[in-house]
Design a protein around this motif. Structure first.
Motif, PDB file in Angstrom:
ATOM      1  N   GLY A 192       0.852  -1.154  -0.080  1.00  0.00           N
ATOM      2  CA  GLY A 192       0.058  -0.054   0.153  1.00  0.00           C
ATOM      3  C   GLY A 192       0.734   1.280   0.295  1.00  0.00           C
ATOM      4  N   ARG A 193       2.136   1.245   0.290  1.00  0.00           N
ATOM      5  CA  ARG A 193       3.052   2.413   0.284  1.00  0.00           C
ATOM      6  C   ARG A 193       3.324   2.667  -1.269  1.00  0.00           C
ATOM      7  NH1 ARG A 193       8.331   1.324   2.314  1.00  0.00           N
ATOM      8  NH2 ARG A 193       7.868  -0.916   1.628  1.00  0.00           N
ATOM      9  N   ILE A 194       3.259   4.073  -1.543  1.00  0.00           N
ATOM     10  CA  ILE A 194       4.198   4.891  -2.805  1.00  0.00           C
ATOM     11  C   ILE A 194       5.164   5.438  -2.476  1.00  0.00           C
ATOM     12  CG2 ILE A 194       3.539   6.086  -4.599  1.00  0.00           C
ATOM     13  CD1 ILE A 194       0.467   5.681  -4.008  1.00  0.00           C
ATOM     14  N   ILE A 195       6.124   5.063  -3.055  1.00  0.00           N
ATOM     15  CA  ILE A 195       7.479   5.545  -2.532  1.00  0.00           C
ATOM     16  C   ILE A 195       8.084   6.661  -3.710  1.00  0.00           C
ATOM     17  CG2 ILE A 195       7.936   4.146  -0.812  1.00  0.00           C
ATOM     18  CD1 ILE A 195      10.216   2.755  -2.877  1.00  0.00           C
ATOM     19  N   ARG A 196       8.927   7.430  -3.467  1.00  0.00           N
ATOM     20  CA  ARG A 196       9.663   8.194  -4.311  1.00  0.00           C
ATOM     21  C   ARG A 196      10.982   7.949  -4.053  1.00  0.00           C
ATOM     22  NH1 ARG A 196       6.783  11.345  -7.569  1.00  0.00           N
ATOM     23  NH2 ARG A 196       4.990  12.577  -7.169  1.00  0.00           N
ATOM     24  N   TYR A 197      12.074   7.743  -4.963  1.00  0.00           N
ATOM     25  CA  TYR A 197      13.614   7.672  -4.749  1.00  0.00           C
ATOM     26  C   TYR A 197      14.310   8.232  -5.684  1.00  0.00           C
ATOM     27  CZ  TYR A 197      13.208   3.843  -8.408  1.00  0.00           C
ATOM     28  OH  TYR A 197      13.207   3.218  -9.549  1.00  0.00           O
ATOM     29  N   TRP A 198      15.480   8.582  -5.515  1.00  0.00           N
ATOM     30  CA  TRP A 198      16.450   8.889  -6.294  1.00  0.00           C
ATOM     31  C   TRP A 198      17.780   8.657  -6.164  1.00  0.00           C
ATOM     32  CZ3 TRP A 198      13.663  11.051  -2.471  1.00  0.00           C
ATOM     33  CH2 TRP A 198      14.204  11.464  -1.334  1.00  0.00           C
ATOM     34  N   LYS A 199      18.592   8.814  -7.263  1.00  0.00           N
ATOM     35  CA  LYS A 199      19.889   8.083  -7.351  1.00  0.00           C
ATOM     36  C   LYS A 199      20.906   8.872  -7.141  1.00  0.00           C
ATOM     37  CE  LYS A 199      18.119   4.210  -8.122  1.00  0.00           C
ATOM     38  NZ  LYS A 199      18.105   3.380  -9.228  1.00  0.00           N
ATOM     39  N   THR A 200      22.122   8.653  -6.810  1.00  0.00           N
ATOM     40  CA  THR A 200      23.195   9.492  -6.745  1.00  0.00           C
ATOM     41  C   THR A 200      23.566  10.377  -7.941  1.00  0.00           C
ATOM     42  OG1 THR A 200      24.162   7.832  -5.218  1.00  0.00           O
ATOM     43  CG2 THR A 200      25.784   9.466  -6.372  1.00  0.00           C
ATOM     44  N   ARG A 201      23.722  11.712  -7.705  1.00  0.00           N
ATOM     45  CA  ARG A 201      23.789  12.750  -8.773  1.00  0.00           C
ATOM     46  C   ARG A 201      25.069  12.734  -9.543  1.00  0.00           C
ATOM     47  NH1 ARG A 201      20.166  16.635  -9.712  1.00  0.00           N
ATOM     48  NH2 ARG A 201      21.746  18.171 -10.237  1.00  0.00           N
ATOM     49  N   GLN A 202      26.086  12.862  -8.801  1.00  0.00           N
ATOM     50  CA  GLN A 202      27.413  13.114  -9.609  1.00  0.00           C
ATOM     51  C   GLN A 202      27.949  11.745 -10.231  1.00  0.00           C
ATOM     52  OE1 GLN A 202      29.405  15.862  -9.754  1.00  0.00           O
ATOM     53  NE2 GLN A 202      27.535  16.825  -8.684  1.00  0.00           N
ATOM     54  N   PRO A 203      28.104  11.905 -11.366  1.00  0.00           N
ATOM     55  CA  PRO A 203      28.567  10.837 -12.205  1.00  0.00           C
ATOM     56  C   PRO A 203      29.753   9.964 -11.783  1.00  0.00           C
ATOM     57  CG  PRO A 203      28.176  12.835 -13.738  1.00  0.00           C
ATOM     58  CD  PRO A 203      27.998  13.304 -12.589  1.00  0.00           C
ATOM     59  N   ASP A 204      30.871  10.623 -11.299  1.00  0.00           N
ATOM     60  CA  ASP A 204      31.679   9.864 -10.677  1.00  0.00           C
ATOM     61  C   ASP A 204      31.305   8.958  -9.416  1.00  0.00           C
ATOM     62  OD1 ASP A 204      33.533  10.804 -12.595  1.00  0.00           O
ATOM     63  OD2 ASP A 204      34.521  12.191 -11.403  1.00  0.00           O
ATOM     64  N   ALA A 205      30.606   9.527  -8.583  1.00  0.00           N
ATOM     65  CA  ALA A 205      30.067   8.741  -7.294  1.00  0.00           C
ATOM     66  C   ALA A 205      29.126   7.798  -7.776  1.00  0.00           C
ATOM     67  CB  ALA A 205      29.234   9.788  -6.515  1.00  0.00           C
ATOM     68  N   TYR A 206      28.226   8.010  -8.877  1.00  0.00           N
ATOM     69  CA  TYR A 206      27.679   6.953  -9.129  1.00  0.00           C
ATOM     70  C   TYR A 206      28.527   5.717  -9.878  1.00  0.00           C
ATOM     71  CZ  TYR A 206      23.584   4.646 -11.792  1.00  0.00           C
ATOM     72  OH  TYR A 206      22.679   3.714 -12.093  1.00  0.00           O
ATOM     73  N   LEU A 207      29.266   6.154 -10.507  1.00  0.00           N
ATOM     74  CA  LEU A 207      30.313   5.045 -11.161  1.00  0.00           C
ATOM     75  C   LEU A 207      30.761   4.075 -10.255  1.00  0.00           C
ATOM     76  CD1 LEU A 207      31.588   7.031 -14.080  1.00  0.00           C
ATOM     77  CD2 LEU A 207      30.278   5.112 -14.446  1.00  0.00           C
ATOM     78  N   ASN A 208      31.384   4.843  -8.821  1.00  0.00           N
ATOM     79  CA  ASN A 208      32.334   4.259  -7.995  1.00  0.00           C
ATOM     80  C   ASN A 208      31.346   3.631  -6.578  1.00  0.00           C
ATOM     81  OD1 ASN A 208      34.618   4.926  -9.340  1.00  0.00           O
ATOM     82  ND2 ASN A 208      34.458   7.215  -8.519  1.00  0.00           N
TER      83      ASN A 208
END
Length: 382
Positions: free
Chosen positions: A282-298
């Motif tokens: 029954g929950r509805i969630i929002r989520y977001w990913k790491t913004r900086q490309p280097d941080a996302y890659l690593n």
């Protein structure tokens, strides 16, 4: 707090993939985009996307993907081979609906000869081409890397590669723009026979170069004249504004965008991507990913940087902010299907707005007058 029940009929599920790199950051852009320094790490980014997806698969529960939108940044900077390998891996992990709409954002001036064909071979069946304007002075003011000739060539190349379903992005309300120039942009775009136009007003957003050094924009009277003349032109050529800034030929609306505005669900992959998912409990969630490309890659494992629940008391406004952007609105029963709530918490406000001729009867749909005062209308649900 209003009682909720699980969303018994799962909303359609889309997939958004963010490619964060571009050749140069435009002065109006507030998206998560980063100018290239050296080569794009395609192989590493593909590995990161797929590792990220592995941690999101529990949210999907076998639901089919109805549409995909690859945005940025400039996704057309990536090679056809990247998308071949990406979609091969996605099909191994996800179920896709038959005839799923798969859109790639492409910018003129970023394409090598033959790349459109490789995009089609990878499974991409729709393009969104970021032209913004065909006038040299406006392209220069917007910091675009292409000229009008490159824009025309990109569209022609797309058609020659077999893309008969494509969007052209155009802005209006540009520095020094006249109504005649705005209509000329539309004329040049329609000469290429697109199925869809995103025609939206330039706005000054925080954390942009234009915010710190604002350009001289048209005043309100000129903005209204630009919109009036442009709208008349588009309607006279068979285009309908099915959403606030989206125009299409009949039955060629963006299915991905419609899912957003109908409060559907969407997974998100890539640096800075945002998702929304309805869960079995029954929950509805929002989520977001790491913004900086280097941080996302690593980062190791999940790249999710944060998650929040859309609480029951917030769902009516969230739902209405989306569906009232649509010219045709939605059927009333979609409210319960998407929010898990009965219509009763907003019934009084809906009736009040209907007596004021701001909402249509028997649908959740703004009237023509309601569209003009949409922000004030939505304040009734705060």
């Amino acid at each position: 707090m209003t009682a909720t029940s699980p969303v018994t009929v799962c909303p359609p599920l889309s997939l958004y993939i963010h490619v964060p790199w571009c050749v140069r950051k435009c002065p109006y852009c507030d998206f998560n985009s980063h100018a290239i320094r050296g080569d794009i790490p395609e192989a590493a980014y593909l590995d990161a996307l797929l590792e990220d997806l592995e941690h999101d698969l529990t949210l999907v529960r076998g639901r089919p993907i109805e549409s995909v939108f690859i945005g940025g940044g400039t996704p057309s900077l990536m090679t056809g081979d990247f998308y071949h390998r990406l979609f091969e891996a996605l099909h191994q992990r996800l179920s896709f609906a038959p005839e799923a709409e798969i859109t790639l954002e492409a910018n003129p001036g970023t394409l090598e000869e033959g790349r459109y064909e490789s995009f089609r071979q990878a499974g991409i069946n729709r393009l969104s081409i970021g032209v913004q304007s065909f006038h040299p002075e406006h392209l220069q003011a917007l910091g675009r890397i292409h000229d009008a000739q490159a824009a025309h060539r990109a569209i022609e190349t797309a058609r020659a590669a077999g893309f008969d379903n494509f969007n052209i992005d155009l802005m209006h309300g540009l520095p020094g723009q006249t109504p005649e120039q705005a209509v000329e942009d539309l004329q040049q775009a329609l000469a290429h026979k697109p199925t869809h136009l995103s025609w939206y007003q330039l706005t000054i957003e925080p954390n942009t170069e234009f915010f710190s050094r604002p350009p001289d924009l048209p005043d309100d009277d000129r903005l209204w004249e630009i919109y009036r003349k442009g709208s008349e032109f588009l309607r006279s050529h068979g285009f309908d504004d099915y959403e606030v800034s989206a125009w299409s030929q009949p039955d060629r609306q963006s299915r991905h965008n419609l899912n957003y505005w109908r409060f559907g669900d969407y997974l998100a992959l890539g640096a800075g991507g945002h998702g929304k998912v309805s869960l079995a409990d029954g929950r509805i969630i929002r989520y977001w990913k790491t913004r900086q490309p280097d941080a996302y890659l690593n980062r190791i494992g999940s790249r999710t940087a944060g998650t929040e629940a859309i609480e029951p008391e917030d769902r009516p406004l969230e739902f209405l902010m989306n569906v009232l952007r649509l010219k045709e609105g939605v059927e009333e029963d979609l409210f319960t299907k998407r929010t898990g709530l009965p219509l009763t918490p907003v019934a009084v406000q809906l009736e009040t707005l209907r007596t004021q001729n701001l909402l249509a009867r028997h649908r959740i749909q703004a009237t023509e007058q309601g569209q003009r005062y949409l922000n004030s209308l939505l304040e009734q649900f705060l």
